[in-house]
Design a protein around this motif. Structure first.
Motif, PDB file in Angstrom:
ATOM      1  N   GLU A  53       0.830  -1.201   0.000  1.00  0.00           N
ATOM      2  CA  GLU A  53       0.000   0.000   0.000  1.00  0.00           C
ATOM      3  C   GLU A  53       0.870   1.259   0.000  1.00  0.00           C
ATOM      4  N   GLU A  54       1.912   1.260   0.811  1.00  0.00           N
ATOM      5  CA  GLU A  54       2.814   2.421   0.847  1.00  0.00           C
ATOM      6  C   GLU A  54       3.529   2.607  -0.489  1.00  0.00           C
ATOM      7  N   GLN A  56       2.339   1.740  -3.441  1.00  0.00           N
ATOM      8  CA  GLN A  56       1.350   2.265  -4.381  1.00  0.00           C
ATOM      9  C   GLN A  56       1.137   3.753  -4.167  1.00  0.00           C
ATOM     10  N   ASN A  57       1.050   4.165  -2.904  1.00  0.00           N
ATOM     11  CA  ASN A  57       0.862   5.584  -2.612  1.00  0.00           C
ATOM     12  C   ASN A  57       2.075   6.397  -3.059  1.00  0.00           C
ATOM     13  N   ALA A  58       3.255   5.855  -2.862  1.00  0.00           N
ATOM     14  CA  ALA A  58       4.472   6.557  -3.276  1.00  0.00           C
ATOM     15  C   ALA A  58       4.542   6.682  -4.794  1.00  0.00           C
ATOM     16  N   LYS A  60       2.021   6.901  -6.792  1.00  0.00           N
ATOM     17  CA  LYS A  60       1.044   7.925  -7.201  1.00  0.00           C
ATOM     18  C   LYS A  60       1.696   9.305  -7.140  1.00  0.00           C
ATOM     19  N   ASP A  61       2.460   9.553  -6.100  1.00  0.00           N
ATOM     20  CA  ASP A  61       3.137  10.841  -5.959  1.00  0.00           C
ATOM     21  C   ASP A  61       4.131  11.039  -7.085  1.00  0.00           C
TER      22      ASP A  61
END
Length: 71
Positions: A53-54, A56-58, A60-61
């Motif tokens: 999850e982390e 994937q979020n990274a 996106k940034d």
């Protein structure tokens, strides 16, 4: 999913290099020992999912950053 029944001290082999041993069991908890080559990453599932999850979020940034750089 393969389901096996093992007693304390018994081992499961995965391939030639990985061994999972039942160290102890009590109530609803099982303590296991894992022997595997150092290049095999071993994580609790909840930690693995948190890392995914982390990541994937990274990413996106980074995608947003790359989009802004192209402008």
């Amino acid at each position: 999913m393969l389901v096996l029944t093992r007693k304390n001290g018994e081992t499961i082999k995965i391939g030639d290099d990985i061994e999972i041993t039942i160290v102890s069991s009590k109530n609803d908890q099982v303590k296991i020992g894992i022997k595997a080559p150092k290049n095999i990453e071993i994580l609790r599932k909840e930690i693995y999912e948190q890392i995914q999850e982390e990541n994937q979020n990274a990413s996106k940034d980074i995608t947003a950053l790359l989009t802004n750089l192209k402008k």
